[in-house]
Design a protein around this motif. Structure first.
Motif, PDB file in Angstrom:
ATOM      1  N   GLN A   3      -4.890  16.450 -22.664  1.00 50.50           N
ATOM      2  CA  GLN A   3      -5.530  17.158 -21.567  1.00 50.50           C
ATOM      3  C   GLN A   3      -4.482  17.849 -20.702  1.00 50.50           C
ATOM      4  O   GLN A   3      -3.511  17.240 -20.281  1.00 50.50           O
ATOM      5  CB  GLN A   3      -6.335  16.194 -20.685  1.00 50.50           C
ATOM      6  N   ARG A  60      -5.188  19.366 -17.722  1.00 48.35           N
ATOM      7  CA  ARG A  60      -5.488  18.993 -16.330  1.00 48.35           C
ATOM      8  C   ARG A  60      -6.414  17.779 -16.353  1.00 48.35           C
ATOM      9  O   ARG A  60      -7.638  17.904 -16.285  1.00 48.35           O
ATOM     10  CB  ARG A  60      -6.136  20.153 -15.573  1.00 48.35           C
ATOM     11  N   THR A  73      -8.512  14.301 -15.573  1.00 48.50           N
ATOM     12  CA  THR A  73      -9.263  13.695 -14.477  1.00 48.50           C
ATOM     13  C   THR A  73      -8.866  12.235 -14.406  1.00 48.50           C
ATOM     14  O   THR A  73      -8.931  11.515 -15.401  1.00 48.50           O
ATOM     15  CB  THR A  73     -10.783  13.807 -14.728  1.00 48.50           C
ATOM     16  N   TYR A  74      -8.419  11.784 -13.237  1.00 47.29           N
ATOM     17  CA  TYR A  74      -7.897  10.428 -13.104  1.00 47.29           C
ATOM     18  C   TYR A  74      -8.973   9.466 -12.617  1.00 47.29           C
ATOM     19  O   TYR A  74      -9.649   9.730 -11.624  1.00 47.29           O
ATOM     20  CB  TYR A  74      -6.720  10.405 -12.134  1.00 47.29           C
ATOM     21  N   GLU A  75      -9.096   8.360 -13.324  1.00 54.01           N
ATOM     22  CA  GLU A  75      -9.960   7.268 -12.881  1.00 54.01           C
ATOM     23  C   GLU A  75      -9.146   6.354 -11.971  1.00 54.01           C
ATOM     24  O   GLU A  75      -8.171   5.738 -12.406  1.00 54.01           O
ATOM     25  CB  GLU A  75     -10.459   6.459 -14.078  1.00 54.01           C
ATOM     26  N   SER A 105      -5.672   8.597 -19.482  1.00 56.67           N
ATOM     27  CA  SER A 105      -6.030   9.999 -19.661  1.00 56.67           C
ATOM     28  C   SER A 105      -5.390  10.489 -20.945  1.00 56.67           C
ATOM     29  O   SER A 105      -4.226  10.200 -21.227  1.00 56.67           O
ATOM     30  CB  SER A 105      -5.573  10.845 -18.468  1.00 56.67           C
TER      31      SER A 105
END
Length: 516
Positions: free
Chosen positions: A347, A349, A351-353, A343
């Motif tokens: 960023q 906030r 977004t997690y993969e 990430s």
């Protein structure tokens, strides 16, 4: 930019029982010594302790991290994976910017977060400081004393919070020990630091040396033996290694055996010193060493196999490298060791993969939670791994094979049904065992089996006393090996155990592994 800062900013390269009814184990059962590292600790206790109790899943699993201030949602994701440990650098040059002035505020914030989310820390005391020895790894008396003062200050600051202290990171290779690796300089530093800490805080847990690479590669065993000969095991509670390899995880058994024997040779009388896999992983990268490719699915399979095999080899603590991918490039192995994807740090906030490896860790931890490794059951082939776990009289099985082709194996069980789950927590189904046992299709991915009701034969298997992985017998001498069986069943039972006639161990075979 100092040399020390350059090194810091570079991301490290990562890392058989016979019964009247049927044959249980024909001879290649692996035993667990019962000298697992188990930390009898709760957050906020006076100090971390080692004792001989076997470790329960998931108390022996963790990940390496590279942050002190997590991003939003990151700690919740860490906790949900089921892991119990993190390993992180406690960086000298970032916490002593002016001589004699120490600032651990960033690590206070990190420990606060860890405690909220049921995680413990291994802090690595590492690297040089431009204030001393020109930023190189400490190699003068003045540099060593400064490093020791800083280490004692850190221990004082964090005492009572369950931190385990690791003496440096991969000191046997560049760039981590600079300007070039020197085992005698490392020994002098480790002795100075260990004695300084234990002089004031004797209950603090120190481990080392975080050796890089396979123990069986040239120079690695020699580095360890020099450390042990110098008496470092007097201060260390465990020996940590980073057994990276391009071969499958199970090939590490030879490393562990060699190291166990070496520790036994030099350990202080009566002191049990376990081995820790302090850092080791596989990258899900399109390019890797020697032209090999590890895709995300294989990475996930290897994680489960690595952790399970470590338990079977008396390794009480396994740290996976890495928690998060370190970059966006699919063809760069160093960017792709994580359980979760990269990430952008910009960023606010992210977004997690969630990668398959994360799901594999979570499934293992949740499925076997509260269970201990008991023993490995033989099903007729040395490349088939059937591991028995128990929690009292409750039993579960984790099973896989290292062969490329799936095949059937027969596990000696009582008749009855088993719930099965794959390594990602999917494909739930029920299998039925007959009087001949349980027929199971083994693949290269771990799968987990839980009896739907008490299974007498598996309970008896778990009740056999667990023996050491090996016994050392001098020359033509003989030794007595006591073997006890606690009958967990409400009815009397008669059993006999037969040992095989073997001229060699599979561990004596060569272990091709990576240059690391």
């Amino acid at each position: 930019m100092s040399l020390g800062q350059q090194w810091l900013d570079r991301q490290p390269a990562r890392y058989k029982f016979w019964t009247k009814r049927r044959r249980w184990i024909r001879g290649c059962i692996s035993f667990c010594l019962g000298l697992f590292l188990w930390a009898s600790f709760s957050i906020g206790s006076t100090s971390a302790q080692f004792n001989s109790r076997q470790v329960e899943v998931p108390d022996g699993f963790g990940v390496a991290i590279h942050f002190t201030d997590p991003k939003p949602g990151e700690m919740e994701l860490l906790e949900a994976s089921g892991i119990r440990w993190i390993r992180a650098d406690l960086v000298w040059l970032r916490t002593e910017v002016k001589k004699g002035q120490y600032d651990f505020a960033a690590y206070d914030r990190l420990l606060d977060q860890l405690e909220r989310h049921n995680l413990r820390a291994i802090f690595i005391l590492d690297y040089g400081n431009p204030l001393y020895d020109s930023g190189f790894s400490p190699h003068t008396d003045a540099g060593r004393q400064a490093f020791a003062r800083w280490a004692v200050a850190a221990v004082k600051h964090f005492q009572g919070r369950g931190v385990v202290w690791e003496m440096y990171n991969e000191p046997n290779i560049l760039p981590f020990w600079s300007p070039r690796p020197n085992v005698q300089d490392y020994i002098k530093l480790a002795k100075t630091v260990g004695k300084a800490i234990h002089r004031t805080y004797p209950q603090e847990v120190i481990i080392g040396p975080a050796l890089a690479g396979s123990v069986n590669k040239p120079g690695r065993k020699e580095f360890l033996e020099a450390c042990f000969q110098a008496g470092l095991l007097e201060d260390w509670s465990a020996v940590s290694i980073h057994p990276y390899r391009i071969t499958r995880p199970e090939t590490v058994a030879r490393d562990y055996r060699q190291l166990r024997l070496l520790i036994a040779k030099y350990a202080p009388p009566g002191k049990q010193i376990p081995i820790i896999a302090g850092e080791w992983g596989y990258p899900s990268s399109t390019a890797w060493r020697q032209g090999k490719v590890i895709d995300p699915t294989t990475q996930a399979k290897y994680l489960g196999r690595q952790w399970l095999n470590n338990l079977a080899n008396e390794i009480p603590l396994s740290i996976w490298y890495d928690w998060q991918n370190n970059g966006p490039k699919a063809d760069d192995p160093e960017h792709n060791y994580g359980l979760i994807g990269y990430s952008d740090p910009k960023q606010k906030r992210p977004t997690y993969e969630v990668k398959p490896a994360y799901r594999a860790a979570q499934t293992l931890n949740q499925t076997l939670e509260g269970f201990q490794f008991n023993k490995r059951l033989d099903v007729g082939r040395p490349d088939d791994y059937v591991l028995l776990f128990n929690q009292g009289n409750q039993v579960k099985i984790a099973a896989w094979t290292t062969t490329q082709s799936p095949h059937k194996a027969i596990i000696a069980t009582s008749a009855g049904s088993f719930r099965t789950l794959d390594y990602l927590g999917q494909n739930r189904k029920t299998l039925n065992a007959t009087a001949q046992g349980l027929s199971l299709s083994l693949t290269d991915a771990p799968q987990y089996l839980t009896p739907t009701k008490a299974n007498a034969l598996l309970q008896l298997a778990a009740a056999w006393e667990t023996l050491p992985l090996e016994q050392i017998v001098p020359g033509s001498q003989t030794i007595d090996v006591p073997l006890q069986l606690r009958n967990p069943l409400p009815t009397p039972h008669s059993s006999e155990y037969r040992f095989p006639n073997r001229n060699h161990s599979p561990l004596d075979k060569p272990d091709p592994s990576s240059p690391r």
